[in-house]
Design a protein around this motif. Structure first.
Motif, PDB file in Angstrom:
ATOM      1  N   THR A  16      60.752  54.964  83.002  1.00 31.69           N
ATOM      2  CA  THR A  16      60.637  56.243  82.208  1.00 31.69           C
ATOM      3  C   THR A  16      60.983  57.192  83.415  1.00 31.69           C
ATOM      4  O   THR A  16      61.751  58.357  82.973  1.00 31.69           O
ATOM      5  N   LEU A  17      60.529  57.087  84.674  1.00 37.35           N
ATOM      6  CA  LEU A  17      60.665  58.273  85.554  1.00 37.35           C
ATOM      7  C   LEU A  17      62.238  58.294  85.765  1.00 37.35           C
ATOM      8  O   LEU A  17      62.657  59.418  85.919  1.00 37.35           O
ATOM      9  N   VAL A  18      62.761  57.153  86.046  1.00 39.52           N
ATOM     10  CA  VAL A  18      64.328  57.148  86.392  1.00 39.52           C
ATOM     11  C   VAL A  18      65.010  57.565  85.226  1.00 39.52           C
ATOM     12  O   VAL A  18      66.057  58.419  85.489  1.00 39.52           O
ATOM     13  N   LEU A  19      64.770  57.235  83.912  1.00 37.86           N
ATOM     14  CA  LEU A  19      65.391  57.709  83.028  1.00 37.86           C
ATOM     15  C   LEU A  19      65.306  59.244  82.653  1.00 37.86           C
ATOM     16  O   LEU A  19      66.332  60.031  82.257  1.00 37.86           O
ATOM     17  N   GLY A  20      63.839  59.580  83.052  1.00 42.13           N
ATOM     18  CA  GLY A  20      63.722  61.234  83.016  1.00 42.13           C
ATOM     19  C   GLY A  20      64.670  62.036  83.959  1.00 42.13           C
ATOM     20  O   GLY A  20      65.302  62.912  83.814  1.00 42.13           O
ATOM     21  N   LEU A  21      64.717  61.294  85.107  1.00 43.85           N
ATOM     22  CA  LEU A  21      65.535  62.022  86.156  1.00 43.85           C
ATOM     23  C   LEU A  21      66.925  61.968  85.842  1.00 43.85           C
ATOM     24  O   LEU A  21      67.569  62.844  86.160  1.00 43.85           O
ATOM     25  N   ILE A  22      67.501  60.706  85.339  1.00 44.23           N
ATOM     26  CA  ILE A  22      68.850  60.917  84.868  1.00 44.23           C
ATOM     27  C   ILE A  22      69.276  61.973  83.717  1.00 44.23           C
ATOM     28  O   ILE A  22      70.141  62.774  83.597  1.00 44.23           O
ATOM     29  N   LEU A  23      68.295  62.222  82.759  1.00 42.87           N
ATOM     30  CA  LEU A  23      68.573  62.755  81.874  1.00 42.87           C
ATOM     31  C   LEU A  23      68.362  64.169  82.199  1.00 42.87           C
ATOM     32  O   LEU A  23      69.241  65.023  81.705  1.00 42.87           O
ATOM     33  N   GLY A  24      67.453  64.600  83.175  1.00 40.93           N
ATOM     34  CA  GLY A  24      67.672  65.916  83.830  1.00 40.93           C
ATOM     35  C   GLY A  24      68.928  66.219  84.662  1.00 40.93           C
ATOM     36  O   GLY A  24      69.381  67.279  84.561  1.00 40.93           O
ATOM     37  N   VAL A  25      69.442  65.161  85.203  1.00 42.21           N
ATOM     38  CA  VAL A  25      70.689  65.457  85.951  1.00 42.21           C
ATOM     39  C   VAL A  25      71.657  65.746  85.124  1.00 42.21           C
ATOM     40  O   VAL A  25      72.604  66.705  85.229  1.00 42.21           O
ATOM     41  N   VAL A  26      71.829  64.895  84.045  1.00 43.59           N
ATOM     42  CA  VAL A  26      72.922  65.083  83.216  1.00 43.59           C
ATOM     43  C   VAL A  26      72.860  66.317  82.459  1.00 43.59           C
ATOM     44  O   VAL A  26      73.798  67.002  82.011  1.00 43.59           O
ATOM     45  N   ASN A  27      71.657  66.790  81.982  1.00 49.32           N
ATOM     46  CA  ASN A  27      71.298  68.347  81.395  1.00 49.32           C
ATOM     47  C   ASN A  27      72.000  69.219  82.368  1.00 49.32           C
ATOM     48  O   ASN A  27      72.747  70.125  81.735  1.00 49.32           O
ATOM     49  N   GLU A  28      71.693  69.159  83.425  1.00 50.58           N
ATOM     50  CA  GLU A  28      71.879  70.222  84.509  1.00 50.58           C
ATOM     51  C   GLU A  28      73.775  70.139  84.505  1.00 50.58           C
ATOM     52  O   GLU A  28      74.292  71.336  84.763  1.00 50.58           O
TER      53      GLU A  28
END
Length: 203
Positions: A16-28
């Motif tokens: 979940t943490l990794v997925l959240g990090l990836i989504l955050g990066v993609v969003n940026e």
């Protein structure tokens, strides 16, 4: 058994943490390009209703709450003024205004459009920026045959009719799409109410 549960929980937490990090990066990464696309789409809609304008600037005195109160007291309470931009010529003089408005009366969903109004109250027309009406029916309010009925007119408001118009303030509905036609017409009317109340005369 308990160790397996703890292990599974830790794996799930890590995932979940990794997925959240990836989504955050993609969003940026995508935030900038998406904002640019939206901005360019808005500017294009402004140019469509003010072809002689050199540039557009946000109307600094726009107050969303005041706009809401004005429209709530009119006959177009189901419409919402979203923003106002001034249309400027090359010397920076104000030619008129582009009012972005959403109608909540579409047959399928909301319809959002940009309405161009010159300083003297003459309509340049409108440009639709968001619509999901029925193909071949309500979607036809985007076509020139319908929107051209508003161009270069200076009536205080407009009424939808189902037959050929007999007056300048009458707009002939798209056949089989009276609801969509009325939604767009009332959105234009709401824009005119805001213009007449706040903007006309350089207020």
């Amino acid at each position: 058994m308990n160790k397996k549960i703890v292990k599974d929980a830790m794996i799930l937490t890590a995932f979940t943490l990794v997925l959240g990090l990836i989504l955050g990066v993609v969003n940026e990464i995508t935030k900038g390009p998406i904002a640019k696309v939206n901005y360019e789409a808005e500017q294009e809609s402004y140019r469509n209703v003010f072809k002689d304008a050199d540039s557009f600037e946000e109307y600094k005195d726009f107050d969303a709450k005041k706009a809401e109160d004005i429209i709530a007291k009119s006959d177009y309470a189901n419409d919402e003024i979203l923003s106002v931009n001034t249309a400027l010529d090359k010397s920076g003089e104000v030619l008129g205004y582009v009012i972005s408005v959403t109608s909540h009366e579409g047959s399928q969903s909301d319809i959002t459009l940009s309405v161009g109004i010159r300083n003297d109250g003459t309509l340049n027309g409108y440009s639709i920026t968001s619509i999901s009406e029925t193909p071949g029916l309500g979607m036809l309010v985007q076509e020139k045959a319908f929107y051209s009925q508003f161009e270069n007119k200076s009536e205080s408001s407009y009424t939808v009719v189902k037959t050929a118009p007999s007056a300048d303030n009458e707009i002939e509905a798209v056949t089989g799409a009276t609801i969509s036609s009325r939604a767009v017409t009332n959105a234009v009317n709401a824009s005119l109410v805001y213009f007449q109340t706040v903007l006309q005369g350089g207020n």
